[in-house]
Enzyme design. Structure first.
Site, mmCIF file in Angstrom:
data_model
loop_
_atom_site.group_PDB
_atom_site.id
_atom_site.type_symbol
_atom_site.label_atom_id
_atom_site.label_comp_id
_atom_site.label_asym_id
_atom_site.label_seq_id
_atom_site.Cartn_x
_atom_site.Cartn_y
_atom_site.Cartn_z
ATOM 1 N N CYS A 75 31.774 40.838 42.736
ATOM 2 C CA CYS A 75 32.638 40.363 43.819
ATOM 3 C C CYS A 75 32.152 38.969 44.183
ATOM 4 O O CYS A 75 30.990 38.802 44.586
ATOM 5 C CB CYS A 75 32.501 41.324 45.003
ATOM 6 S SG CYS A 75 33.383 40.809 46.484
ATOM 7 N N CYS A 186 38.150 35.394 42.195
ATOM 8 C CA CYS A 186 38.074 36.706 42.861
ATOM 9 C C CYS A 186 38.336 37.734 41.773
ATOM 10 O O CYS A 186 39.265 37.572 40.971
ATOM 11 C CB CYS A 186 39.121 36.809 43.965
ATOM 12 S SG CYS A 186 39.355 38.496 44.590
HETATM 13 N N1 DGL Z 1 37.038 41.071 44.604
HETATM 14 C C1 DGL Z 1 36.429 40.288 45.596
HETATM 15 C C2 DGL Z 1 36.005 38.908 45.106
HETATM 16 O O1 DGL Z 1 35.750 38.730 43.942
HETATM 17 C C3 DGL Z 1 36.919 40.252 46.983
HETATM 18 C C4 DGL Z 1 38.259 40.728 47.392
HETATM 19 C C5 DGL Z 1 38.298 41.032 48.854
HETATM 20 O O2 DGL Z 1 37.872 42.130 49.204
HETATM 21 O O3 DGL Z 1 38.689 40.164 49.648
HETATM 22 O O4 DGL Z 1 35.882 37.998 45.881
#
Ligand code: DGL
Length: 257
Positions: A75, A186
């Site tokens: 993430c 993301c």
């Molecule tokens: N998948 C996450 C990232 O790579 C975050 C998405 C979220 O929960 O806002 O930033």
């Protein structure tokens, strides 16, 4: 159990990190993976830094309690908020993070403008601001906070009119800009790669950090003597703070995109 045979912990705010998990299982097919997604608290990218930090530390320490030999923070938002702190707290655990793949995009020979899509928190954080500044002499790096996009993916709006409407509005200001690369900053966004391509409306290269993260995981396991020596296929286990999401996890893990 030998240390090498323990699972690798994986963490994301929800479903997004599964895009990185796929790259890791492809590169390291003999490893076991334990993936925890915190869908109850997603999206992280629109929360405060302190909240994301606390949620991330709690999730990683829960994975450690389950005996993982290394952790991937799959993430971008949680990485920028908490990775330094996590490494300070657990100096002996290999902890691999992910950040927007600005470098390969900015350094590509045909690249003059790079559009970086990420959550508002990732873009606001120091870690990303420094990364973008480091490559602003090689390309015009345009940062695009995508409020609400990860949530649409969590809700399953992958290739429908809700996603199309969202992306049409998001890309409106770039209609007349030349952009050669879109960086997916993301881990939720690779799942909507075809919708992105369709709604951007012009040919563009789209890159994400999954393969780089998988290679980094392999290097760190090798360096720590933690690569599995088994020959059998590894196992993937999903956990989620919304247990009803487990079926969706498998669906995304097997999705062709
Ligand atoms: N998948 C996450 C990232 O790579 C975050 C998405 C979220 O929960 O806002 O930033």
């Amino acid at each position: 159990m030998d240390k090498q045979d323990r699972p690798i912990g994986f963490f994301d705010s929800g479903l997004g990190g599964i895009s990185v998990l796929r790259a890791c299982t492809a590169l390291l097919p003999h490893e076991d993976f334990l993936y925890f997604g915190d869908s109850v608290n997603a999206p992280y990218g629109e929360k405060s830094l302190e909240t994301v930090r606390d949620l991330t530390i709690r999730a990683i320490e829960d994975l450690m309690d389950q005996g993982v030999k290394a952790v991937v923070v799959a993430c971008n938002t949680a990485t920028s908020a908490a990775i330094a702190l996590l490494r300070d707290r657990h100096p002996h655990l290999p902890i691999i993070g992910i950040e927007p793949a600005v470098k390969p995009a900015a350094q590509a020979h045909n690249s003059s403008s790079v559009l970086v899509m990420a959550t508002p928190l990732t873009i606001q954080e120091d870690k990303y601001q420094k990364l973008a500044a480091a490559f602003c002499h090689e390309a015009n790096v345009i940062s695009l906070p995508c409020k609400g996009l990860a949530e649409l993916v969590e809700q399953g709006h992958m290739e429908d009119s809700v996603m199309d409407d969202y992306l049409q509005t998001l890309f409106l200001p770039f209609r007349h800009c030349s952009v050669e690369y879109i960086v997916l900053g993301c881990t939720h966004y690779p799942f909507v790669r075809s919708a992105l391509r369709k709604n951007f409306g012009r040919p563009v290269e789209i890159i994400d950090g999954s393969d780089g993260t998988a290679r980094q995981l392999k290097r760190q396991l090798e360096a720590a003597g933690l690569l599995s020596r088994r020959q059998a296929d590894g196992r993937v286990t999903f956990q989620n703070s919304r247990p009803e999401m487990i079926g969706k996890c498998w669906e995304l893990y097997n999705l062709v995109y």
